[in-house]
Each structure stands twice: as C-alpha cells, then as structure tokens.
Write a protein that holds these residues in place. Structure first.
Motif, mmCIF file in Angstrom:
data_model
loop_
_atom_site.group_PDB
_atom_site.id
_atom_site.type_symbol
_atom_site.label_atom_id
_atom_site.label_comp_id
_atom_site.label_asym_id
_atom_site.label_seq_id
_atom_site.Cartn_x
_atom_site.Cartn_y
_atom_site.Cartn_z
ATOM 1 N N GLU A 1 -6.251 9.757 -0.273
ATOM 2 C CA GLU A 1 -7.498 10.448 0.070
ATOM 3 C C GLU A 1 -7.895 11.452 -1.011
ATOM 4 O O GLU A 1 -9.073 11.554 -1.383
ATOM 5 C CB GLU A 1 -7.340 11.161 1.415
ATOM 6 C CG GLU A 1 -8.621 11.824 1.910
ATOM 7 C CD GLU A 1 -8.463 12.437 3.289
ATOM 8 O OE1 GLU A 1 -9.381 13.148 3.720
ATOM 9 O OE2 GLU A 1 -7.421 12.203 3.931
ATOM 10 N N LYS A 2 -6.917 12.171 -1.546
ATOM 11 C CA LYS A 2 -7.211 13.162 -2.587
ATOM 12 C C LYS A 2 -7.735 12.499 -3.860
ATOM 13 O O LYS A 2 -8.619 13.041 -4.536
ATOM 14 C CB LYS A 2 -5.951 13.975 -2.899
ATOM 15 C CG LYS A 2 -5.542 14.942 -1.791
ATOM 16 C CD LYS A 2 -4.243 15.655 -2.148
ATOM 17 C CE LYS A 2 -3.811 16.607 -1.040
ATOM 18 N NZ LYS A 2 -2.510 17.264 -1.351
ATOM 19 N N GLY B 1 4.274 6.643 3.755
ATOM 20 C CA GLY B 1 3.807 7.240 4.998
ATOM 21 C C GLY B 1 2.666 8.218 4.792
ATOM 22 O O GLY B 1 1.740 7.978 4.009
ATOM 23 N N ALA B 2 2.747 9.365 5.475
ATOM 24 C CA ALA B 2 1.670 10.356 5.437
ATOM 25 C C ALA B 2 1.436 10.879 4.020
ATOM 26 O O ALA B 2 0.289 11.131 3.627
ATOM 27 C CB ALA B 2 1.999 11.515 6.381
ATOM 28 N N ALA B 3 2.503 11.025 3.242
ATOM 29 C CA ALA B 3 2.351 11.517 1.866
ATOM 30 C C ALA B 3 1.516 10.545 1.035
ATOM 31 O O ALA B 3 0.688 10.956 0.215
ATOM 32 C CB ALA B 3 3.718 11.720 1.223
ATOM 33 N N GLY B 4 1.713 9.237 1.254
ATOM 34 C CA GLY B 4 0.920 8.235 0.553
ATOM 35 C C GLY B 4 -0.535 8.269 0.974
ATOM 36 O O GLY B 4 -1.440 8.158 0.140
ATOM 37 N N SER C 1 0.829 -1.206 0.000
ATOM 38 C CA SER C 1 0.000 0.000 0.000
ATOM 39 C C SER C 1 0.862 1.255 0.000
ATOM 40 O O SER C 1 1.985 1.266 0.525
ATOM 41 C CB SER C 1 -0.931 0.008 1.209
ATOM 42 O OG SER C 1 -0.210 0.293 2.396
ATOM 43 N N LEU C 2 0.327 2.317 -0.589
ATOM 44 C CA LEU C 2 1.052 3.590 -0.627
ATOM 45 C C LEU C 2 1.397 4.111 0.764
ATOM 46 O O LEU C 2 2.526 4.558 0.987
ATOM 47 C CB LEU C 2 0.247 4.636 -1.406
ATOM 48 C CG LEU C 2 0.859 5.029 -2.761
ATOM 49 C CD1 LEU C 2 0.808 3.848 -3.715
ATOM 50 C CD2 LEU C 2 0.156 6.229 -3.357
ATOM 51 N N PRO C 3 0.462 4.075 1.735
ATOM 52 C CA PRO C 3 0.835 4.547 3.073
ATOM 53 C C PRO C 3 1.985 3.751 3.692
ATOM 54 O O PRO C 3 2.805 4.316 4.418
ATOM 55 C CB PRO C 3 -0.458 4.371 3.877
ATOM 56 C CG PRO C 3 -1.545 4.482 2.858
ATOM 57 C CD PRO C 3 -0.994 3.809 1.640
ATOM 58 N N ASP C 4 2.067 2.448 3.408
ATOM 59 C CA ASP C 4 3.157 1.643 3.959
ATOM 60 C C ASP C 4 4.506 2.028 3.354
ATOM 61 O O ASP C 4 5.549 1.844 3.988
ATOM 62 C CB ASP C 4 2.899 0.153 3.719
ATOM 63 C CG ASP C 4 1.850 -0.416 4.660
ATOM 64 O OD1 ASP C 4 1.540 0.252 5.669
ATOM 65 O OD2 ASP C 4 1.333 -1.514 4.386
#
Length: 266
Positions: A121-122, A113-116, A107-110
């Motif tokens: 969300e956007k 991080g916060a940027a992912g 996953s992008l968040p993994d």
C-alpha cells in the motif's frame, strides 16, 4: 534505470530496476532466465501472463528462479520497481526454501502477511522512485536481520561461477569447493532454487547475451564458440529453449528493456 543497493544490502540485493512504459497500447514482452530471483512492485498498470486475457500479476510479489522464458502482456502504462536479488538470497529474504519459488510468483501479503500488505500500500501511495526505494530498503534491512545469510560455501561457489561466467562443469565446482555432489545439490536447492547444472547453464546463457550486446560486430558463430557452445545445432536449440527465439531474431526483432527482458514485435 538501474540503481545500486546501499552497502548494508549488497549481500541480499544485486541492484534495483525502475521500468516504465507510458504507451497505452497492448504490448508483449518476454523474460528469459538470468540466474536471479527478485521482488516486483507495480505502481501503475500490471503485466498479465501470456496474453491480455491471462491472470494479472499481483500488485507486489516475490518471484523465484525461472528455468525457461515467460511471456507477458501489458494493456496500459506500466510502472514497476524490481528488486533483483543475489542468486543465493531468496531463503534469507523469506525464510522459505528457494526451490519452493522456482518458476512461481507469490504475492507479498501471502509471504509476509500484514507487513507485506502495508508495504504494498505504501509503494502505491509513494510520490516518486526515491520514496519507493527508501520504503523497500527499510523493509529489506529488517528482513536481513531476521534470517541468516547464505553460508560461505555457497557464496564461494557463486563467486567462482561468476568469475568463470558459468563456463565450467559441476565436477569442477565440486573439486574446487571440496564437497560432495549431494551437498552442493542440497545447498543450491535450498538457497538458489535450481540445480548446479541448471544454474551453470543459465549463467553461460547470460554471458552469451552480454557478449552479443558488447560486441555486436562479432559473428554469432564466433560468440557461440567463445561461450562454450561448440555445436551449432545445440547452440540454437538451447537459445530457443531459454529465449523462445533464435539468436538472429534476438538481434533483429526485439527491443531490449534489460538484457533478459525484451519487447516483442506486435
């Protein structure tokens, strides 16, 4: 729908794909190796792995090279934007060795991080494909400035392989590039995620699929020979390994969403 990247991103991105299917019915799809890693952003329902009871894909993720076919299932209207990366771009994007991602999705968040999480969300809140593309392109340009691009040796290797459609041996590539087999193997594992032999196999298979699509009137035996499959049994065996079906079934029983992404019969 296939969309070309802006000039600033051509070293990182091959193209963007927008794939949508508004059918609420459960459908099965199959993804075959194509020599590219990428990123996926869902903004409607998501695919699950293998069946509707399998794990659902993350809302957004990076996927690595795949070495065999993968089956997916959908249970609702699908909407997704795919970033198809250049074969050597995964480490440039993530700063992580490409072989870490092979046959995996993260996953992008993994990864970021916060940027992912913020980008994910956007994308969900964006009103149309143009807005989604702008958000993703801005993110990719920022990443391109953070990590060094692949070196000339690897880009030269890719150019030569693509020029020959994968119809060559590893030894020929080593001779052309004037490097050792160990050096070539190390570069491919770090930046591509496959061995040179695996990548050549994938590119030859992709060339075969393109030939099938471009010359549907040609016999499969003729196309197999022209793409380097000189033994019929080996041709069918390798096709089934990479696509999960025979060449004849590929021609008659599937609906192609992309050359390596097919909808299977119910």
């Amino acid at each position: 729908m296939q969309i070309a990247p802006p000039a600033i991103l051509t070293s990182l991105v091959k193209h963007f794909l927008v794939l949508e299917n508004d059918s609420p019915a459960q459908q099965h799809h199959r993804l075959s190796p194509d020599g590219h890693a990428g990123m996926v952003f869902y903004y409607k329902a998501r695919f699950s792995a293998f069946s509707n009871t399998g794990p659902v894909h993350p809302r957004s993720f990076v996927y690595g090279q795949i070495s065999q076919f993968h089956d997916l299932a959908s249970g609702g209207a699908i909407g997704m934007l795919v970033v198809v990366l250049q074969p050597y771009a995964l480490q440039t994007l993530t700063g992580i060795l490409a072989h870490t991602f092979t046959d995996q999705l993260i996953s992008l968040p993994d990864i970021f991080g916060a940027a992912g999480s913020q980008l994910e969300e956007k994308i969900v809140l964006a009103e149309n494909d143009q807005q989604r593309l702008q958000l993703i392109q801005h993110f990719l340009i920022h990443k391109l400035q953070q990590h060094p691009a692949a070196g000339r040796l690897l880009t030269a290797a890719m150019a030569h392989i693509q020029q020959q459609h994968g119809l060559m041996q590893v030894g020929q590539l080593i001779q052309t590039l004037h490097i050792s087999e160990r050096q070539l193997e190390r570069q491919f594992r770090a930046h591509v995620g496959l061995t040179p032999k695996q990548f050549l196999r994938t590119m030859r298979f992709q060339y075969l699929l393109k030939c099938i699509q471009q010359t549907p009137e040609a016999s499969l035996t003729q196309l197999a020979y022209e793409t380097g499959y000189y033994d019929q049994a080996h041709f069918i065996h390798e096709f089934k390994q990479l696509a999960g079906i025979t060449p004849t079934q590929y021609l008659t029983q599937t609906r192609l969403l992309a050359i390596n992404f097919m909808q299977l019969p119910a």
